[in-house]
Design a protein around this motif. Sequence first.
Motif, mmCIF file in Angstrom:
data_model
loop_
_atom_site.group_PDB
_atom_site.id
_atom_site.type_symbol
_atom_site.label_atom_id
_atom_site.label_comp_id
_atom_site.label_asym_id
_atom_site.label_seq_id
_atom_site.Cartn_x
_atom_site.Cartn_y
_atom_site.Cartn_z
ATOM 1 N N MET A 128 1.326 10.785 2.497
ATOM 2 C CA MET A 128 2.067 10.411 3.705
ATOM 3 C C MET A 128 3.155 9.418 3.313
ATOM 4 O O MET A 128 2.965 8.206 3.401
ATOM 5 C CB MET A 128 1.106 9.797 4.732
ATOM 6 N N PRO A 129 4.312 9.906 2.866
ATOM 7 C CA PRO A 129 5.368 9.025 2.365
ATOM 8 C C PRO A 129 5.822 7.924 3.325
ATOM 9 O O PRO A 129 6.288 6.882 2.870
ATOM 10 C CB PRO A 129 6.518 9.991 2.065
ATOM 11 N N VAL A 138 7.682 1.865 11.980
ATOM 12 C CA VAL A 138 7.372 3.281 11.778
ATOM 13 C C VAL A 138 6.064 3.418 11.012
ATOM 14 O O VAL A 138 5.192 4.209 11.369
ATOM 15 C CB VAL A 138 8.524 4.008 11.052
ATOM 16 N N ALA A 139 5.885 2.633 9.945
ATOM 17 C CA ALA A 139 4.647 2.687 9.161
ATOM 18 C C ALA A 139 3.442 2.334 10.023
ATOM 19 O O ALA A 139 2.388 2.965 9.913
ATOM 20 C CB ALA A 139 4.734 1.757 7.951
ATOM 21 N N ILE A 172 0.861 -1.183 0.000
ATOM 22 C CA ILE A 172 0.000 0.000 0.000
ATOM 23 C C ILE A 172 0.897 1.232 0.000
ATOM 24 O O ILE A 172 1.890 1.281 0.731
ATOM 25 C CB ILE A 172 -0.942 0.036 1.221
ATOM 26 N N ARG A 173 0.497 2.216 -0.795
ATOM 27 C CA ARG A 173 1.202 3.507 -0.829
ATOM 28 C C ARG A 173 0.161 4.600 -0.611
ATOM 29 O O ARG A 173 -0.820 4.691 -1.343
ATOM 30 C CB ARG A 173 1.879 3.720 -2.172
ATOM 31 N N VAL A 174 0.377 5.416 0.408
ATOM 32 C CA VAL A 174 -0.480 6.568 0.692
ATOM 33 C C VAL A 174 0.263 7.795 0.191
ATOM 34 O O VAL A 174 1.330 8.140 0.706
ATOM 35 C CB VAL A 174 -0.798 6.668 2.202
ATOM 36 N N THR A 215 4.508 0.798 1.941
ATOM 37 C CA THR A 215 5.147 -0.466 2.291
ATOM 38 C C THR A 215 6.141 -0.930 1.234
ATOM 39 O O THR A 215 6.862 -1.891 1.473
ATOM 40 C CB THR A 215 4.101 -1.577 2.536
ATOM 41 N N THR A 216 6.218 -0.235 0.083
ATOM 42 C CA THR A 216 7.238 -0.581 -0.908
ATOM 43 C C THR A 216 8.591 0.001 -0.518
ATOM 44 O O THR A 216 9.609 -0.430 -1.037
ATOM 45 C CB THR A 216 6.870 -0.082 -2.329
#
Length: 165
Positions: free
Chosen positions: A105-106, A122-123, A100-102, A110-111
Amino acid sequence: FFPERKQSMAITYGYVRVPTADQNEARQIDAMKLVGVCPENLVIDKQSGKDFNRPGWKRLKRKIRGGDLLVVQSVDRMGRNYAEIIEEWRSIVSGKGADIRVLDMPLLDTTNNIDGLIGRFVADIVLQTMSFIAETERKNIRERQQQGIAAARLRENCTRSIVRG
């Protein structure tokens, strides 16, 4: 059970949500195009984020496989229920093995394996914080709506009293 795809067959999905049919999703769609989400892999819901009982979200969850990437503009586009956001995130990342990439919010990407376990830690902290904020905002919106309705009723009752009096 969803077999994992080979990395070369991974699909990037985009999820867009606006709370009502009359709101415009163009800004989110433009953001998805900029990061390379193909139109056929874009899922749009025009429904409240109070829970994940949305047709587009359900369809997306059935499609997504290990190795795929889900892109959302912000955590509150996924939903506004703290516990359910966490549950859905874990279902996709840990359960299905997708990423997942938001976009706004860098740290919620998860990549980006920042440092193995530390990056995931941290994520998780950021996700929990942002999910809490999204749910709190939903509660504030509902409270403001109720206050507006109560004020309108009071004004209406006062107007009736003045007209009768």
